[in-house]
Design an enzyme around this catalytic site. Structure first.
Site, PDB file in Angstrom:
ATOM      1  N   THR A 153       7.004  -5.374 126.153  1.00 34.23           N
ATOM      2  CA  THR A 153       7.074  -5.661 127.587  1.00 34.23           C
ATOM      3  C   THR A 153       7.671  -7.049 127.758  1.00 34.23           C
ATOM      4  O   THR A 153       7.004  -8.060 127.507  1.00 34.23           O
ATOM      5  CB  THR A 153       5.683  -5.593 128.230  1.00 34.23           C
ATOM      6  OG1 THR A 153       5.152  -4.279 128.057  1.00 34.23           O
ATOM      7  CG2 THR A 153       5.764  -5.909 129.719  1.00 34.23           C
ATOM      8  N   LYS A 232       7.724  -1.002 134.016  1.00 36.22           N
ATOM      9  CA  LYS A 232       6.485  -1.432 133.365  1.00 36.22           C
ATOM     10  C   LYS A 232       5.891  -2.653 134.062  1.00 36.22           C
ATOM     11  O   LYS A 232       4.673  -2.742 134.261  1.00 36.22           O
ATOM     12  CB  LYS A 232       6.762  -1.751 131.892  1.00 36.22           C
ATOM     13  CG  LYS A 232       5.580  -2.374 131.137  1.00 36.22           C
ATOM     14  CD  LYS A 232       4.365  -1.440 131.117  1.00 36.22           C
ATOM     15  CE  LYS A 232       3.132  -2.088 130.485  1.00 36.22           C
ATOM     16  NZ  LYS A 232       3.286  -2.392 129.071  1.00 36.22           N
TER      17      LYS A 232
END
Length: 357
Positions: A153, A232
């Site tokens: 991420t 995300k």
């Protein structure tokens, strides 16, 4: 100069242009979704998430395939190899028949593998790994285009920068594919992936989806490269807020004299239902499998949540998007991280208890 800035410069030097080239070897080649036998797979980053993901990958790929692993933690790599020797029995495979190799560096992984999966903590770690891969020059050519799937991420700008460096040097195809589901989901092979890959090649999308489903249960194609990490960060912004709200609501209910399990069951059947309440409940003993029930260990670290929130805020600022709750949430996670570093982010509940006393 920041570490991130220092690492991004070599990537830019390796980029020949801002547009994707037509790499002749793969320009007209179809992407097969069938998993090759006797293939070599690479996995870089054996942290809490990556370790579990790599174990599921090794269990799902053909037994004759080879998995090459790399992490800065030598003990983690050795433990992974040892566990693979015995884990094979649980899948009806002869003990010790699963092939797992330890790589000396990230470049070694890329040299040997047709698919390289990375799972790393921060944007600078991702840039560092791919700089070390690209600085070695042209990678060995393969029958099928080499695929780099980054499940980290990170911010969209960094992801696009790395992708551009890979694509313009014709070293393979880069896909951003962060995941959701935490360590529990990674261990169970039940992660949900959101990935960004050029939609011009439906076969590429299906190839990526097939690989991700070896480690999870869902894989959403969000759009072009970079949209996976954008999706995300949007998801984790909601998670960051919901986690604080859940901790506060549970603390409020307990102080009112409510049984925490009864409160949790009621909320999960009502409009307040959310993942932090249902799966990752912050009150010890309410959900036996949650990190809170084992001292807030083994989950999604509060430092990682604070990092994701920071990345979401940065990306929002760059796009001119207001996030009205972000500053308060960031203040909370910064304070919680200072007092409970290394714990699961649901430890916000324990931090609140300290403030209540």
């Amino acid at each position: 100069m920041s570490l991130t800035a220092g690492l991004s410069l070599p990537l830019r030097r390796l980029t020949m242009s801002n547009s994707l080239p037509s790499c002749s070897k793969f320009g007209a080649r179809a992407f097969s979704t069938t998993l090759q036998r006797d293939a070599t797979w690479g996995f870089i980053g054996l942290g809490q998430m990556g370790y579990c993901m790599a174990k599921n990958l090794r269990a799902k790929i053909p037994a004759d395939d080879t998995l090459v692993v790399r992490d800065i933690n030598q003990d983690a790599m050795k433990r992974f190899v040892e566990e693979a020797k015995s884990d094979a029995k649980n899948f009806g495979v002869k003990e010790g028949s699963w092939k797992v190799e330890i790589a000396e560096c990230a470049r070694d992984v890329a040299d040997k593998s047709s698919v390289v999966i990375t799972s790393l903590p921060e944007p600078e770690h991702v840039k560092d790994v791919f700089h070390s891969i690209l600085k070695g020059g042209k990678l060995p050519e393969l029958e099928k285009e080499r695929l780099f799937i980054d499940t980290s991420t990170i911010d969209p700008a960094s992801s696009k920068e790395v992708a551009n460096a890979i694509h313009t040097t014709c070293q393979g195809r880069f896909v951003d594919a962060p995941m959701s589901g935490g360590v529990v989901g990674a261990r169970a092979g039940a992660l949900s992936f959101m990935f960004g890959a050029t939609s011009k090649s439906g076969e590429l999308v299906e190839r990526v989806r097939a690989i991700l489903l070896l480690m999870g249960k869902k894989a959403w194609h969000m759009g072009e490269q970079g949209t996976g990490v954008s999706g995300k960060l949007a998801n984790n912004y909601i998670l960051a807020i919901n986690n604080i709200a859940t901790a506060e609501a549970m603390n409020l209910g307990v102080r009112w004299g409510l049984d925490p399990k009864a409160l949790q069951e009621m909320v999960n059947s009502s409009t307040g239902r959310c993942w932090p309440m249902e799966v990752n409940n912050p009150v010890p003993g309410v959900v036996e499998t949650a990190p809170a029930s084992r001292g807030y260990e083994g989950g999604f670290g509060v430092s990682l949540m604070n990092k994701d929130l920071r990345l979401a805020m940065t990306a929002a600022k760059e796009s001119g998007t207001p996030l009205t709750l972000a500053d308060m949430a960031r203040s909370v996670y910064t304070k919680v991280e200072g007092e409970h570093r290394g714990k699961d982010f649901s430890v916000v509940y324990k931090w609140l208890l300290g403030k209540s006393q």
